[in-house]
Design a protein around this motif. Structure first.
Motif, mmCIF file in Angstrom:
data_model
loop_
_atom_site.group_PDB
_atom_site.id
_atom_site.type_symbol
_atom_site.label_atom_id
_atom_site.label_comp_id
_atom_site.label_asym_id
_atom_site.label_seq_id
_atom_site.Cartn_x
_atom_site.Cartn_y
_atom_site.Cartn_z
ATOM 1 N N LEU A 66 -5.364 -12.433 -2.453
ATOM 2 C CA LEU A 66 -6.789 -12.345 -2.785
ATOM 3 C C LEU A 66 -7.269 -10.898 -2.748
ATOM 4 O O LEU A 66 -8.064 -10.471 -3.590
ATOM 5 C CB LEU A 66 -7.597 -13.200 -1.807
ATOM 6 N N THR A 67 -6.773 -10.141 -1.787
ATOM 7 C CA THR A 67 -7.152 -8.735 -1.669
ATOM 8 C C THR A 67 -6.709 -7.942 -2.892
ATOM 9 O O THR A 67 -7.382 -6.989 -3.301
ATOM 10 C CB THR A 67 -6.529 -8.126 -0.397
ATOM 11 N N MET A 68 -5.585 -8.332 -3.479
ATOM 12 C CA MET A 68 -5.094 -7.637 -4.665
ATOM 13 C C MET A 68 -5.958 -7.920 -5.896
ATOM 14 O O MET A 68 -5.973 -7.143 -6.847
ATOM 15 C CB MET A 68 -3.653 -8.042 -4.955
ATOM 16 N N ALA A 69 -6.680 -9.034 -5.890
ATOM 17 C CA ALA A 69 -7.540 -9.372 -7.028
ATOM 18 C C ALA A 69 -8.934 -8.774 -6.885
ATOM 19 O O ALA A 69 -9.598 -8.491 -7.887
ATOM 20 C CB ALA A 69 -7.655 -10.895 -7.176
ATOM 21 N N PHE A 70 -9.385 -8.579 -5.649
ATOM 22 C CA PHE A 70 -10.738 -8.087 -5.421
ATOM 23 C C PHE A 70 -10.730 -6.584 -5.108
ATOM 24 O O PHE A 70 -9.688 -5.974 -4.958
ATOM 25 C CB PHE A 70 -11.389 -8.848 -4.277
ATOM 26 N N GLY A 71 -11.914 -6.020 -4.987
ATOM 27 C CA GLY A 71 -12.038 -4.600 -4.674
ATOM 28 C C GLY A 71 -11.856 -3.697 -5.874
ATOM 29 O O GLY A 71 -11.647 -2.490 -5.725
ATOM 30 N N ARG A 105 -6.525 7.670 -11.819
ATOM 31 C CA ARG A 105 -7.413 6.717 -11.137
ATOM 32 C C ARG A 105 -6.642 5.495 -10.670
ATOM 33 O O ARG A 105 -6.834 5.023 -9.546
ATOM 34 C CB ARG A 105 -8.514 6.317 -12.121
ATOM 35 N N SER A 106 -5.736 4.987 -11.502
ATOM 36 C CA SER A 106 -4.961 3.804 -11.140
ATOM 37 C C SER A 106 -3.982 4.119 -10.015
ATOM 38 O O SER A 106 -3.752 3.281 -9.132
ATOM 39 C CB SER A 106 -4.216 3.258 -12.360
ATOM 40 N N ALA A 107 -3.400 5.331 -10.013
ATOM 41 C CA ALA A 107 -2.466 5.706 -8.949
ATOM 42 C C ALA A 107 -3.175 5.763 -7.600
ATOM 43 O O ALA A 107 -2.644 5.296 -6.579
ATOM 44 C CB ALA A 107 -1.816 7.051 -9.269
ATOM 45 N N ALA A 108 -4.380 6.324 -7.566
ATOM 46 C CA ALA A 108 -5.148 6.383 -6.325
ATOM 47 C C ALA A 108 -5.512 4.983 -5.848
ATOM 48 O O ALA A 108 -5.447 4.680 -4.654
ATOM 49 C CB ALA A 108 -6.409 7.218 -6.525
ATOM 50 N N ASP A 109 -5.878 4.118 -6.781
ATOM 51 C CA ASP A 109 -6.211 2.736 -6.424
ATOM 52 C C ASP A 109 -5.000 2.025 -5.849
ATOM 53 O O ASP A 109 -5.108 1.288 -4.856
ATOM 54 C CB ASP A 109 -6.720 1.988 -7.658
ATOM 55 N N PHE A 148 0.804 -7.578 -9.069
ATOM 56 C CA PHE A 148 -0.412 -8.303 -9.431
ATOM 57 C C PHE A 148 -1.629 -7.385 -9.375
ATOM 58 O O PHE A 148 -2.503 -7.435 -10.249
ATOM 59 C CB PHE A 148 -0.590 -9.502 -8.504
ATOM 60 N N ARG A 149 -1.686 -6.534 -8.358
ATOM 61 C CA ARG A 149 -2.798 -5.584 -8.250
ATOM 62 C C ARG A 149 -2.826 -4.633 -9.441
ATOM 63 O O ARG A 149 -3.899 -4.351 -10.007
ATOM 64 C CB ARG A 149 -2.674 -4.765 -6.957
ATOM 65 N N PHE A 150 -1.653 -4.147 -9.830
ATOM 66 C CA PHE A 150 -1.584 -3.204 -10.943
ATOM 67 C C PHE A 150 -2.091 -3.852 -12.228
ATOM 68 O O PHE A 150 -2.819 -3.231 -13.004
ATOM 69 C CB PHE A 150 -0.138 -2.734 -11.125
ATOM 70 N N ALA A 151 -1.728 -5.122 -12.427
ATOM 71 C CA ALA A 151 -2.204 -5.839 -13.609
ATOM 72 C C ALA A 151 -3.717 -6.035 -13.558
ATOM 73 O O ALA A 151 -4.426 -5.782 -14.545
ATOM 74 C CB ALA A 151 -1.495 -7.184 -13.727
ATOM 75 N N VAL A 230 5.943 -12.863 -11.745
ATOM 76 C CA VAL A 230 6.320 -11.641 -12.473
ATOM 77 C C VAL A 230 5.794 -11.693 -13.903
ATOM 78 O O VAL A 230 5.223 -10.718 -14.411
ATOM 79 C CB VAL A 230 7.851 -11.453 -12.467
ATOM 80 N N VAL A 231 5.961 -12.832 -14.563
ATOM 81 C CA VAL A 231 5.595 -12.959 -15.972
ATOM 82 C C VAL A 231 4.085 -12.844 -16.180
ATOM 83 O O VAL A 231 3.623 -12.166 -17.115
ATOM 84 C CB VAL A 231 6.113 -14.294 -16.549
ATOM 85 N N TRP A 232 3.288 -13.494 -15.320
ATOM 86 C CA TRP A 232 1.835 -13.456 -15.485
ATOM 87 C C TRP A 232 1.283 -12.027 -15.437
ATOM 88 O O TRP A 232 0.557 -11.609 -16.350
ATOM 89 C CB TRP A 232 1.152 -14.317 -14.431
ATOM 90 N N PRO A 233 1.586 -11.239 -14.395
ATOM 91 C CA PRO A 233 1.073 -9.862 -14.377
ATOM 92 C C PRO A 233 1.585 -9.023 -15.541
ATOM 93 O O PRO A 233 0.830 -8.213 -16.105
ATOM 94 C CB PRO A 233 1.576 -9.311 -13.032
ATOM 95 N N LEU A 234 2.860 -9.188 -15.894
ATOM 96 C CA LEU A 234 3.385 -8.423 -17.023
ATOM 97 C C LEU A 234 2.655 -8.801 -18.310
ATOM 98 O O LEU A 234 2.378 -7.939 -19.154
ATOM 99 C CB LEU A 234 4.889 -8.660 -17.173
#
Length: 253
Positions: A66-71, A105-109, A148-151, A230-234
């Motif tokens: 959940l933390t990976m989806a929020f914030g 920006r994405s690397a810092a996140d 998942f967070r990266f996606a 794996v497939v969903w985030p990709l």
């Protein structure tokens, strides 16, 4: 990516990290909020209806997902603020690789997300949660969470570019909420009405949470979900990464 582009991206990453020193409260809040949710659902709401085994063992992996989806709002706000303050235009006037601003920006996140995972895992261990897995499975679970967070991050960047203004971020980020709340992060689909349980089962975050539970060896894990995690985030990356990069390049048109 060329060495030139990597150097520009690293420069933009250091720019974002420098913001942390000037906004420590925002960083601390982003780390503490998931901990508060974990404590609230684990001890104030709790229950774990239809969960086999210790609810904390079920809840902690779900909260990690959940933390990976929020914030995402921090990154989304930063993107829109740069757009409206003319920062992007100034960067465009410099000899800089296309997309270096977004990559930085994405690397810092991602760095902040990794720190958040460490903090939440530490709190989970303090609450009595124990992963019943070897080092390879443990790292695999963390890898799925970060993937998942990266996606989700690039979904947020695309939404931020669509919004265009900081005041619109709150409106568009609501589109991300169903991914978190219509999931099995906090409750098992077995405790839900049939139609809702079916929706929850197909949620990309539910796939990640289920796979992570399986790799951690806790309740709620099911074999065969790792590939879906794996497939969903990709799939999300294939769609939203080029959309965000194309929209960013078009801003200068």
């Amino acid at each position: 990516m060329s060495a030139y582009a990597l150097t520009d991206s690293w420069t933009m990453t250091r720019r974002e990290l420098a913001h942390w020193a000037r906004q420590p409260v925002q960083v601390v809040v982003s780390l503490v909020f998931p901990v508060m949710l974990l404590l609230m659902f684990g001890y104030l709401v709790g229950g774990g209806r239809a969960v086999e085994g210790d609810y904390v063992d079920y809840l902690v992996p779900g909260m990690l997902a959940l933390t990976m989806a929020f914030g995402l709002e921090g990154t989304m706000l930063a993107v829109t603020q740069d757009l409206n303050k003319g920062v992007i235009d100034r960067f465009r006037s410099m000899p800089m690789a296309d997309g270096a601003v977004l990559v930085g920006r994405s690397a810092a996140d991602m760095l902040q997300s990794a720190i958040g995972l460490v903090v939440l895992i530490g709190v989970g261990l303090g609450l009595g949660w124990r992963p019943h897995a070897g080092p390879g499975q443990f790292l695999g679970a963390v890898g799925l969470l970060l993937l998942f967070r990266f996606a989700m991050l690039w979904v947020g960047i695309e939404l931020a570019l669509v919004a265009g203004r900081p005041e619109m971020v709150q409106a568009v980020q609501i589109l991300v909420w169903p991914v978190g709340f219509l999931s099995n992060a906090l409750a098992t689909p077995a405790a839900m009405p049939g139609w809702l349980g079916s929706v929850v089962q197909w949620n990309p975050m539910s796939q990640t949470a289920t796979a992570v539970r399986e790799l951690f060896g806790g309740p709620g894990g099911e074999p065969g979900h790792v590939w879906a995690a794996v497939v969903w985030p990709l799939g999300l990356l294939v769609v939203f990464f080029p959309l965000a990069v194309r929209r960013f390049r078009g801003l200068g048109g």
